[in-house]
Enzyme design. Sequence first.
Site, PDB file in Angstrom:
ATOM      1  CD  GLU A  97      53.460  40.544  40.236  1.00 43.14           C
ATOM      2  OE1 GLU A  97      52.576  39.840  39.734  1.00 43.14           O
ATOM      3  OE2 GLU A  97      54.292  41.187  39.568  1.00 43.14           O
ATOM      4  CD  GLU A 149      53.615  41.425  48.660  1.00 45.94           C
ATOM      5  OE1 GLU A 149      53.706  42.600  49.079  1.00 45.94           O
ATOM      6  OE2 GLU A 149      54.226  41.030  47.646  1.00 45.94           O
ATOM      7  CD1 TRP A 178      66.182  49.793  34.097  1.00 44.66           C
ATOM      8  CD2 TRP A 178      64.704  48.721  35.386  1.00 44.66           C
ATOM      9  NE1 TRP A 178      65.753  50.678  35.067  1.00 44.66           N
ATOM     10  CE2 TRP A 178      64.846  50.045  35.872  1.00 44.66           C
ATOM     11  CE3 TRP A 178      63.837  47.867  36.047  1.00 44.66           C
ATOM     12  CZ2 TRP A 178      64.140  50.518  36.974  1.00 44.66           C
ATOM     13  CZ3 TRP A 178      63.137  48.329  37.141  1.00 44.66           C
ATOM     14  CH2 TRP A 178      63.282  49.645  37.595  1.00 44.66           C
TER      15      TRP A 178
END
Length: 466
Positions: A203, A200, A76
């Site tokens: 991210e 967490e 990507w």
Amino acid sequence: MYKRQVRTATTTARAGARTAAARYDRGWHRYLRTLRRVPDSAAAVRRQYLASALVLAAAEDKLNPGALVASPSAPWVWGDEVKDLSSPSGAYHLVWSRDSYQFGTALWAMGDRAAARRTVDWLFDVQQLPDGSFPQNSDVGGTPVWSELQLDEVALPIVLAHLVGRDGPRTYRGVKKAADFLAGFRDEETGRRAPYSPQERWENQSGYSPSTIAAQVAGLVCAADLARKNGDRASARRWLRLADRWQARVKRWTVTSTGPLSDSPYFLRLTKNGRPDTGTEYGIGDGGPSAVDQRRVVDPSFLDLVRLGLLPADDADVLSTLPVVDSELRVDTPNGPFWHRFSFDGYGETRDGDQWDITEDDTGTTLGRGWPLLTGERGEYAVTAGQDAAAYLATMAAAAGAGDMISEQVWDGRAPTGAACCPAGEGTRAATPLTWSHAGLVRLAWTIERGSPVDQQDLVADRYRD
């Protein structure tokens, strides 16, 4: 080092492509012979198992032993030259301590114990001093790149060090700093103390996360054992008291009884405030809703509480959460079931198959798809529950492409699934191979063989079994 590389390249060129290829093949076959035999659990997926073992070994940087990258690919926008994002190299070429934990446990299970120990050594070499935290990620040389803090990434190196027997004074100095960092952490922005984490494992959110709390509790319990082995009984007592307190309160922080997804209690992805029965809103990111009730967002990661030994597989709230997660996140494909990361996830391709890119809130431009690694984690849970997990292993293997590489994500039934480009249950153009996907296959194979998760350590499970 540069001169040696030039000599190697020159010698290879003179030998010719056929000779170089034969030597290359012999080298990898020689490596496979150093490992444990393919477990009986993986007999039906032997080829994909061996490919996964090779991906794990190939992910280790050869000039910086112990540094394993998230993927050799650059999917990507990460493959574009974007200033401050992917130049000169995409994020998947970096090292995360969380990912390294997954890789290290797989390497340990499949028999490359030296590589697992190198992973621990590299992690503690790049530990942030003097505070004892770990960078969000680093390049293979150990230079931090992204700057956020995730407390599971501070805890998991401790757990891995204990698993692989790195219990000497040198490693313990790093373990003590990391455990003390967890015990004393206070977020400057909110004033909240651990186990609240600024981010967490996915991210992009702060709060009280079941999986992050599971890692921190396991980390403190393992740190306490390493402390005793190094004569530091005072630290051991202090860390165990804190671990017990957090384990006892994890449901109070993360299980809702008032959520709209079930009449029964269920674990949330996270809570922003440690009060799961309140409708606190937050923005999902990646084009998702800018304000969504935290009680509407679930995530399979709560199963880390079971895998690491904090809760039994038949815990009532675990059992009542499973159907909620399945209803919200499970995707059934011809290859088997996969799961989305969390509700409203937008980290994936667009509906016409274009690449993921950074998008604005509330646009819904991109869609997070199914993740093979989550199938592996569900299989690990199944083993702890006494169920047959062979179908989950077969699903992971079936997600591999023609070259036996497993992607980060698979097409999940939503457009453009079904087009010639995009068969359901097969890899999207996300990172391929994703090292974590291959680690998950190896871990699940050995978890089935062993009858319990390969990284579940008795000192944690025995402490909280009842």
